[in-house]
Design a protein around this motif. Structure first.
Motif, PDB file in Angstrom:
ATOM      1  N   ASN A  37       0.805  -1.210   0.000  1.00  0.00           N
ATOM      2  CA  ASN A  37       0.000   0.000   0.000  1.00  0.00           C
ATOM      3  C   ASN A  37       0.840   1.261   0.000  1.00  0.00           C
ATOM      4  N   ALA A  38       2.137   1.144  -0.194  1.00  0.00           N
ATOM      5  CA  ALA A  38       3.011   2.310  -0.197  1.00  0.00           C
ATOM      6  C   ALA A  38       2.744   3.150  -1.434  1.00  0.00           C
ATOM      7  N   SER A  39       2.911   4.449  -1.288  1.00  0.00           N
ATOM      8  CA  SER A  39       2.705   5.347  -2.409  1.00  0.00           C
ATOM      9  C   SER A  39       3.704   5.057  -3.512  1.00  0.00           C
ATOM     10  N   SER A  40       3.236   5.115  -4.753  1.00  0.00           N
ATOM     11  CA  SER A  40       4.119   4.859  -5.902  1.00  0.00           C
ATOM     12  C   SER A  40       5.129   5.973  -6.094  1.00  0.00           C
ATOM     13  N   ASN A  41       4.932   7.106  -5.400  1.00  0.00           N
ATOM     14  CA  ASN A  41       5.864   8.225  -5.536  1.00  0.00           C
ATOM     15  C   ASN A  41       7.056   8.109  -4.605  1.00  0.00           C
ATOM     16  N   ILE A  42       7.067   7.089  -3.745  1.00  0.00           N
ATOM     17  CA  ILE A  42       8.161   6.936  -2.787  1.00  0.00           C
ATOM     18  C   ILE A  42       9.353   6.282  -3.463  1.00  0.00           C
ATOM     19  N   SER A  43      10.530   6.863  -3.285  1.00  0.00           N
ATOM     20  CA  SER A  43      11.745   6.334  -3.916  1.00  0.00           C
ATOM     21  C   SER A  43      12.172   5.033  -3.259  1.00  0.00           C
ATOM     22  N   ASP A  44      12.594   4.076  -4.110  1.00  0.00           N
ATOM     23  CA  ASP A  44      13.192   2.839  -3.595  1.00  0.00           C
ATOM     24  C   ASP A  44      14.632   2.712  -4.071  1.00  0.00           C
ATOM     25  N   ASN A  45      15.253   3.849  -4.372  1.00  0.00           N
ATOM     26  CA  ASN A  45      16.632   3.888  -4.860  1.00  0.00           C
ATOM     27  C   ASN A  45      17.594   3.855  -3.682  1.00  0.00           C
ATOM     28  N   ARG A  46      18.325   2.741  -3.534  1.00  0.00           N
ATOM     29  CA  ARG A  46      19.260   2.597  -2.408  1.00  0.00           C
ATOM     30  C   ARG A  46      20.414   3.591  -2.490  1.00  0.00           C
ATOM     31  N   ASP A  47      20.717   4.075  -3.697  1.00  0.00           N
ATOM     32  CA  ASP A  47      21.815   5.030  -3.854  1.00  0.00           C
ATOM     33  C   ASP A  47      21.383   6.449  -3.509  1.00  0.00           C
ATOM     34  N   ASP A  48      20.084   6.678  -3.367  1.00  0.00           N
ATOM     35  CA  ASP A  48      19.561   7.997  -3.022  1.00  0.00           C
ATOM     36  C   ASP A  48      18.890   7.905  -1.657  1.00  0.00           C
ATOM     37  N   ARG A  67      18.782   9.942   0.696  1.00  0.00           N
ATOM     38  CA  ARG A  67      18.089  11.151   1.118  1.00  0.00           C
ATOM     39  C   ARG A  67      16.588  11.036   0.851  1.00  0.00           C
ATOM     40  N   SER A  68      16.227  10.513  -0.311  1.00  0.00           N
ATOM     41  CA  SER A  68      14.806  10.392  -0.671  1.00  0.00           C
ATOM     42  C   SER A  68      14.194   9.097  -0.166  1.00  0.00           C
ATOM     43  N   SER A  69      14.955   7.983  -0.262  1.00  0.00           N
ATOM     44  CA  SER A  69      14.369   6.678   0.043  1.00  0.00           C
ATOM     45  C   SER A  69      14.419   6.332   1.520  1.00  0.00           C
ATOM     46  N   LEU A  70      15.255   7.016   2.308  1.00  0.00           N
ATOM     47  CA  LEU A  70      15.391   6.662   3.719  1.00  0.00           C
ATOM     48  C   LEU A  70      15.061   7.830   4.640  1.00  0.00           C
ATOM     49  N   TYR A  71      15.614   9.041   4.353  1.00  0.00           N
ATOM     50  CA  TYR A  71      15.529  10.133   5.316  1.00  0.00           C
ATOM     51  C   TYR A  71      14.411  11.120   5.041  1.00  0.00           C
ATOM     52  N   SER A  72      13.759  11.028   3.915  1.00  0.00           N
ATOM     53  CA  SER A  72      12.712  12.001   3.602  1.00  0.00           C
ATOM     54  C   SER A  72      11.468  11.731   4.447  1.00  0.00           C
TER      55      SER A  72
END
Length: 854
Positions: free
Chosen positions: A816-827, A829-834
């Protein structure tokens, strides 16, 4: 289990090993082995006691250390779980507390910098200008008109060279190079792919890593890889044409001895290399002479000067390595052969009468040949030469006699405490009070259930007691002021002031883990102690229950509230694991009850008794009023639907009890948030032993980390910081407070004879794979169940065991996670800390249903 003392750069350190695997390493350097032995003896005595261990987390790993006072003297290797840390600690304590004799290996490594000939390929040995003469696929051999040296190509199906050889002095050595290509070209791991600014190329290497041949430059990596594939597929079809020649040798060597001329006497009479041409054979040769000008190394014959000089360079590059020498004996005489890394013979010695004479010649060649590197254009590099010497010593350590009873000093200390004292009011945080029984003043520090987890000693006056309380508040934020100690098989923690004077302590626990778990409640910001801001470090304190202590979280300011008269309360054993606390506390003031009791005792006239009677009457009335108030007050928020309408009318007599269940109409889902991969990171289980309160405290302490990482590199850093802070305060913290409020209200409903059903759904961000996230959300849902099972000393437990409190679990993973959420392990900032990704790592209490129990 043994120790090693290691000498590096003129200082000594020690290590503890088990089955030659490193367990721990000392943190301090010493000037001599004797000082290091004393440090090992001290380490053994400290490591034999559980109270001297502390645990850390670092880069996702767990480790432990031995500490005395404020000094860490040794640290363990990293482990992948706290469970493995505890296993190692227990094994060490058992071993070191029962063993007196140890083996200590003193290992001294001395380093010497020496010049070695470069092993890199001389690109001048290649000639990439040579075109294919045949225009046919496969191997093509030729002799260069420029230098009379021998080469080969390997051509693709269009007859274009895709592999170039180095220069060879003879046809035989060139054919050996072709055979080496056939042996290695079909093996993928023999290729080293290279890219530059101008193109791509590859190198074909032998099994020993030595370069055999290389390609010219390709425009793209795709063209290069296609050339490799062509070579791999076709090279074996030419194997029959280039079978490795049979060895012919009279002295176990190759080439045959007739390629040498041992009759030529050195003409220069000087040490080192000497070159010449034979008048008879017109072949070119070289010698390497000793200090007397006598040849100790003879070359084979070469057809030209370039080939001979390549032979000299090969001697320089290989002679310093003992592995390049083959020692032989023939009819009582001794000689040696010098070979290259591909086992190709370079040169050989004359016959020596003794092995000693042969070894002396080898030693001279090893040391002196490298001095000619510059003359023959052989690059040098600096090599660190290490020599290791090991000395075995023994160490005996006397262990103190086991303590069977508490020491007199400890007894005198404990006599100043009264662990039977309840907290009269049971407020969270500090509670000062007066004891009628002991005619003394005390204070406790209580967890959020009002259970004391830190006790003060007795004080003769309220003023001295308040001074002691302030001393605790000053010293509690300093981690080094805490001690976890063992007495007669039981554990307690204590707080000391700067002069090492004990100022407070806990009751006894049956295990070190339980002591650490309760101490962690005090050491987290949720304790309510006004702590100083501590910087977040790579290595932070980690308690047994997983709560980390980094930058502390300050709770809301302490606000006054009415304190009801104390109610009778059953106190659990101190082994009960407390939950982390809620952010609201009571004022740190002297309770009115204790003040009145003091006046009653100290009064000598009739007025004291009168006042005491009045106070008692007021207290009794207060209890009656408060009890009536609690039983008749209807909640106006969470249970508003029930308060504002009459009991539902059952129209159908055959309706089941389920039809009269009341779903809270105004109930809003409660969202509870988690750190990435918590609880129990890097595990593949769907349950946890942690409560949500424990994971919440750890997560909230990371607010500054999330703020820093999310705003890093941004031109609008302040706005990003505010976004993260708002998320933690308005969502993470609010969710925990809402859970606590809901828990209190549901407990009241259960005590009124109701049955409660809670629906809980877990979510996760898409950073990990779907199956893993489903297990992760399962652990998160499990932590909510643990919250209720342990809340307020386990008051929900009996209702859960009887089926009166049901928790319906739905772990949805990332579905059910939003499709706009990043799953990029190299980023990260967006995928973990946002905040957007953080908002997906949650559990929601989506529905609460209440009905009368049967």
């Amino acid at each position: 289990m043994h120790f090693e003392i290691i000498r590096t750069n003129d200082v000594y350190v020690f290590q503890l090993l088990e089955d030659n695997n490193l367990l721990m390493a000392g943190n301090t350097t010493y000037q001599d082995p004797s000082s290091c032995m004393d440090a090992i003896r001290n380490f053994i005595q400290l490591a034999a006691t559980a109270a001297n261990y502390i645990t850390h987390t670092e880069s996702g790993n767990y480790l432990f250390a031995i500490q005395t006072g404020d000094t860490e003297i040794a640290r363990s290797i990293p482990y992948d779980s706290m469970e493995n840390v505890n296993v190692s600690i227990n094994r060490l304590i058992e071993q070191l507390s029962t063993t007196s004799d140890y083996e200590v290996n003193v290992i001294e490594t001395r380093t010497q910098s020496i010049q070695r000939p470069g092993l890199q390929v001389d690109l001048d040995a290649y000639d990439f200008t040579q075109l294919s003469r045949s225009g046919k696929a496969g191997f093509e051999v030729f002799q260069s008109a420029k230098n009379n040296l021998y080469y080969f190509h390997f051509n693709n199906s269009q007859g274009q060279p895709i592999l170039y050889s180095q220069a060879y002095a003879s046809e035989t050595t060139r054919n050996n190079g072709i055979w080496s290509v056939i042996q290695n070209a079909d093996k993928e791991k023999r290729y080293e792919r290279k890219e530059t600014d101008t193109g791509a190329y590859f190198i074909l290497k032998a099994i020993n890593g030595r370069e055999i041949a290389r390609s010219n430059f390709f425009t793209t990596t795709t063209e290069r890889d296609e050339a490799i594939q062509s070579l791999q597929k076709t090279v074996q079809s030419f194997a029959d044409n280039y079978r490795k020649p049979e060895k012919t040798s009279t002295r176990n060597g190759n080439p045959p001895v007739d390629k040498y001329n041992f009759t030529v006497v050195s003409q220069s009479g000087q040490a080192g290399f000497e070159s010449f041409q034979s008048a008879d054979t017109k072949q070119y040769y070289f010698h390497f002479n000793d200090t007397d000008g006598q040849a100790i190394l003879y070359s084979q014959g070469y057809g030209n000067i370039a080939g001979r000089d390549n032979g000299i360079r090969s001697v320089i590059k290989n002679a310093y390595q003992d592995a390049r020498y083959v020692r032989n004996e023939e009819e009582g005489k001794h000689y040696f052969i010098l070979k290259a890394g591909n086992n190709q013979e370079i040169a050989r010695s004359p016959l020596f009468d003794t092995t000693a004479a042969m070894e002396a010649a080898i030693l001279f060649l090893k040391n002196q040949s490298v001095t000619y590197a510059s003359r023959y254009q052989v690059d040098l590099y600096t090599e660190e030469l290490h020599t290791v010497e090991t000395q075995r010593l023994s160490l005996h350590v006397d262990h103190p006699e086991p303590v069977t009873n508490l020491s007199e000093k400890s007894k005198r200390t404990i006599d100043q405490y009264d662990f039977t004292q309840r907290s009269p009011v049971g407020i969270k945080g500090f509670e000062p009070f007066y004891s009628i029984k002991n005619n003394a003043y005390y204070f406790h520090y209580n967890n959020d259930q009002g259970t004391p987890i830190l006790f003060s000693e007795s004080y003769p006056t309220a003023q001295t007691r308040d001074n002691g309380l302030e001393s605790v508040k000053r010293n509690a934020p300093i981690e080094s002021r805490w001690r976890v100690q063992e007495e007669d098989g039981q554990y307690f923690y204590s707080l000391r002031s700067g002069n090492n004077q004990e100022i407070a302590r806990s009751a006894f626990y049956n295990s070190r883990e339980l002591a650490l778990a309760n101490l962690a409640v005090i050491q987290t910001a949720e304790s309510g102690i006004e702590v100083e801001a501590l910087p977040i470090q790579d290595s932070t304190y980690l308690s047994y229950n997983g709560i980390t202590k980094s930058e502390p979280v300050l709770v809301d300011p302490i606000m006054p509230r009415d304190i009801p008269a104390p109610k009778p309360k059953v106190y659990p054993q101190t082994e009960a694991l407390p939950l982390t606390s809620v952010a609201s506390t009571s004022p740190l003031t002297e309770p009115a009850v204790a003040t009145m009791a003091s006046q009653e005792i100290t009064s000598t006239g009739p007025s004291g008794w009168v006042i005491g009677g009045v106070v008692a009457a007021i207290l009794i009335c207060g209890v009656i009023w408060y009890t009536s108030y609690q039983s008749n007050t209807t909640d106006t928020t969470l249970f508003a639907a029930q308060a504002n309408k009459a009991e539902p009318v059952v129209k159908d007599p055959k309706q089941t009890s389920a039809t009269v269940a009341t779903t809270i109409e105004n109930f809003q889902p409660i969202a509870l948030y988690f750190n990435n991969d918590y609880p129990n990171p890097k595990t593949k289980t769907s349950t946890t032993e942690l409560t949500y309160g424990q994971t919440y405290a750890s997560y909230y302490n990371q607010k500054e980390v999330f703020t820093k990482e999310y705003s890093k590199g941004s031109s609008n850093a302040e706005a990003f910081k505010q976004e993260v802070e708002q998320f933690f305060d308005s969502k993470v913290k609010k969710g925990y407070n809402d859970l606590t409020a809901l828990s209190d209200k549901l407990l009241a409903k259960l005590k009124e004879g109701n049955k409660v059903e809670i629906t809980v759904t877990g979510f996760a961000s898409p950073l990990a794979e779907g199956d893993y996230n489903k297990m992760l959300t399962g652990r998160r849902v499990s932590s909510i169940e643990n919250h209720f099972r342990t809340y307020k000393d386990g008051q929900f437990k009996e209702y859960m065991d009887k089926g009166l409190l049901l928790i319906t679990e739905q772990a949805s993973g990332e579905d059910n996670a939003s499709s706009n959420i990043s799953d990029n392990r190299d980023d990260v900032r967006s995928s973990l800390y946002s905040p957007a990704a953080s908002a997906e790592r949650r559990v929601e209490i989506t529905n609460v249903t209440i009905q009368k129990a049967n």
